[in-house]
Design a protein around this motif. Structure first.
Motif, short mmCIF file in Angstrom:
data_model
loop_
_atom_site.label_atom_id
_atom_site.label_comp_id
_atom_site.label_asym_id
_atom_site.label_seq_id
_atom_site.Cartn_x
_atom_site.Cartn_y
_atom_site.Cartn_z
N ARG A 1 8.18 -152.75 -19.08
CA ARG A 1 9.58 -152.66 -19.49
C ARG A 1 9.63 -152.26 -20.97
NH1 ARG A 1 10.68 -152.22 -15.08
NH2 ARG A 1 11.83 -153.58 -13.66
N SER A 2 10.58 -151.39 -21.30
CA SER A 2 10.82 -151.02 -22.70
C SER A 2 12.30 -151.18 -22.98
CB SER A 2 10.38 -149.57 -22.95
OG SER A 2 10.74 -149.17 -24.26
N ASP A 3 12.63 -151.89 -24.05
CA ASP A 3 14.04 -152.16 -24.36
C ASP A 3 14.44 -151.61 -25.73
OD1 ASP A 3 12.65 -153.82 -26.03
OD2 ASP A 3 13.56 -155.69 -25.32
N ILE A 4 13.75 -150.57 -26.18
CA ILE A 4 14.07 -150.00 -27.48
C ILE A 4 15.44 -149.31 -27.41
CG2 ILE A 4 13.07 -147.69 -27.11
CD1 ILE A 4 11.87 -147.97 -29.95
N THR A 5 16.15 -149.29 -28.51
CA THR A 5 17.48 -148.67 -28.54
C THR A 5 17.51 -147.55 -29.57
OG1 THR A 5 18.34 -150.16 -30.25
CG2 THR A 5 18.53 -150.88 -27.95
N GLY A 6 18.44 -146.63 -29.36
CA GLY A 6 18.59 -145.52 -30.30
C GLY A 6 19.00 -146.00 -31.68
N GLY A 7 19.80 -147.05 -31.72
CA GLY A 7 20.23 -147.59 -33.01
C GLY A 7 19.05 -148.10 -33.83
N LYS A 8 18.13 -148.82 -33.19
CA LYS A 8 16.95 -149.33 -33.89
C LYS A 8 16.09 -148.18 -34.42
CE LYS A 8 16.40 -153.73 -31.43
NZ LYS A 8 15.50 -154.52 -30.54
N PHE B 1 14.00 -145.00 -38.71
CA PHE B 1 13.68 -143.66 -39.21
C PHE B 1 14.27 -143.48 -40.61
CE2 PHE B 1 12.74 -141.41 -34.99
CZ PHE B 1 11.41 -141.23 -35.33
N LEU B 2 15.50 -143.93 -40.76
CA LEU B 2 16.19 -143.80 -42.05
C LEU B 2 15.47 -144.60 -43.14
CD1 LEU B 2 18.62 -142.71 -43.62
CD2 LEU B 2 19.91 -144.74 -42.90
N ILE B 3 15.10 -145.84 -42.79
CA ILE B 3 14.37 -146.68 -43.75
C ILE B 3 13.02 -146.07 -44.10
CG2 ILE B 3 13.24 -148.92 -44.07
CD1 ILE B 3 15.47 -150.17 -42.37
N ALA B 4 12.32 -145.56 -43.07
CA ALA B 4 11.01 -144.93 -43.30
C ALA B 4 11.15 -143.72 -44.21
CB ALA B 4 10.39 -144.52 -41.96
N VAL C 1 3.39 -147.66 -40.19
CA VAL C 1 3.19 -148.98 -39.58
C VAL C 1 4.51 -149.53 -39.05
CG1 VAL C 1 2.62 -151.39 -40.08
CG2 VAL C 1 1.14 -149.56 -40.94
N ARG C 2 5.57 -149.37 -39.82
CA ARG C 2 6.88 -149.88 -39.41
C ARG C 2 7.35 -149.22 -38.11
NH1 ARG C 2 11.00 -152.31 -42.39
NH2 ARG C 2 13.02 -152.23 -41.36
N LEU C 3 7.22 -147.90 -38.02
CA LEU C 3 7.66 -147.18 -36.82
C LEU C 3 6.75 -147.47 -35.63
CD1 LEU C 3 8.62 -143.75 -38.43
CD2 LEU C 3 10.18 -145.46 -37.47
N THR C 4 5.46 -147.58 -35.88
CA THR C 4 4.51 -147.89 -34.81
C THR C 4 4.81 -149.25 -34.19
OG1 THR C 4 2.79 -146.56 -35.89
CG2 THR C 4 2.08 -148.11 -34.18
N GLU D 1 6.14 -152.79 -29.94
CA GLU D 1 6.63 -154.14 -29.67
C GLU D 1 7.85 -154.17 -28.77
OE1 GLU D 1 7.12 -156.02 -33.44
OE2 GLU D 1 4.96 -156.18 -33.82
N SER D 2 8.37 -153.02 -28.42
CA SER D 2 9.50 -152.97 -27.48
C SER D 2 9.03 -152.95 -26.02
CB SER D 2 10.35 -151.72 -27.75
OG SER D 2 9.63 -150.55 -27.43
N VAL D 3 7.71 -152.87 -25.82
CA VAL D 3 7.14 -152.76 -24.47
C VAL D 3 6.62 -154.11 -23.99
CG1 VAL D 3 5.40 -151.62 -23.03
CG2 VAL D 3 6.50 -150.36 -24.89
N SER D 4 6.89 -154.44 -22.73
CA SER D 4 6.41 -155.69 -22.14
C SER D 4 6.07 -155.45 -20.67
CB SER D 4 7.48 -156.79 -22.27
OG SER D 4 8.66 -156.39 -21.59
#
Length: 274
Positions: free
Chosen positions: A194-201, A206-209, A226-229, A234-237
């Motif tokens: 399962r992956s629950d990543i969102t476009g907002g995150k 991306f903006l912060i990076a 590292v932040r993006l990786t 961590e969105s995968v389970s």
């Protein structure tokens, strides 16, 4: 990267060495040189035929043919090497794909993608991922993947159109849709990921990076990576625990770094030419 990736309280490991990768790179370089010399000799001989540009055209076609012929070798050999050197809980991963099978799959996919001006690519992607995942294993247990080209087509169409309308802003949501779709259709022992990543995150990170890299004049690039990786991994389970008692070792003695060296050499040449 492997040793800093943790799942269920255990860390992954990577057992490849710089020496074997360097030797693989040298072998790949030798293959490229031999093929280049062969094509050059053929072009030189054909140059004596009194047909304008005949030798040059044949040379281009031979080069294209060689590149397409190397693709399945790189795909199979590269994945066999990387998976065979990656371990978890004292067991290695592996890949049982065959060069001829991959050649047929890629030949059909690339041809139909060109003929349909790219429309067939989602179907090619679905077939390719299903094959690669079904041939990838942990120990003696294979992964699974089930997807439909039609669903991927509409994901790409939606992502392409909305990215244009929003001047690229929607691209983060498109990446989220693709990651979630792929992982949600991947399984192991019949258990789905399962992956629950969102476009907002993705957009915010991306903006912060980008700001980190910009205001540190590039020094913060590693922190941004590292932040993006971490965000994507961590969105995968997995929906249920793996039954490790049914998994046993299945070493792959045929894996070597030559195909991985071919891929590295191709990427080096591409970077140089661009």
């Amino acid at each position: 990267m492997a040793e800093n990736l943790e799942w269920a309280g255990e860390r992954f490991s990577f057992h490849g060495t710089g020496k074997e990768r360097f030797i693989g790179f040298l072998k790949a370089l030798g293959i490229f040189i031999v093929l280049y010399i062969g094509i050059y000799i053929i072009q030189t001989i054909l140059a004596y035929i009194p047909i304008p540009y005949f030798g040059m055209i044949v040379g281009y076609l031979l080069t294209l043919g060689v590149v397409l012929a190397l693709v399945p070798i790189i795909v199979v050999g590269g994945r066999k090497y990387l998976t065979s050197r990656t371990g978890y809980r004292n067991l290695r991963f592996g890949f049982d794909g065959k060069i001829l099978e991959v050649a047929k799959l890629y030949g059909k996919g690339i041809l139909l993608t060109i003929i349909t001006l790219g429309i067939y690519y989602p179907w090619f992607f679905a077939e390719k991922e299903a094959y690669i995942q079904s041939k990838t294993r942990y120990g003696n247990t294979n992964f699974g993947f089930s997807a439909e080209g039609k669903e991927i087509f509409f994901l790409y169409l939606k992502g392409f159109l909305l990215s244009i309308v929003t001047l690229g802003i929607y691209y983060s949501w498109f990446l989220a849709d693709i990651q979630n779709y792929i992982w949600n259709r991947t399984s192991f022992q019949g258990k789905k990921f399962r992956s629950d990543i969102t476009g907002g995150k993705i957009f915010v990170n991306f903006l912060i990076a980008y700001l980190i890299i910009l205001f540190t004049l590039g020094i913060g690039f590693a922190w941004a990576v590292v932040r993006l990786t971490k965000l994507f991994i961590e969105s995968v389970s997995l929906e249920a625990e793996v039954d490790f008692s049914t998994i046993s070792a299945q070493p792959d003695a045929t894996a070597n770094a030559t195909a991985e060296g071919l891929e590295a050499l191709a990427e080096t040449l591409e970077a140089f030419l661009s």
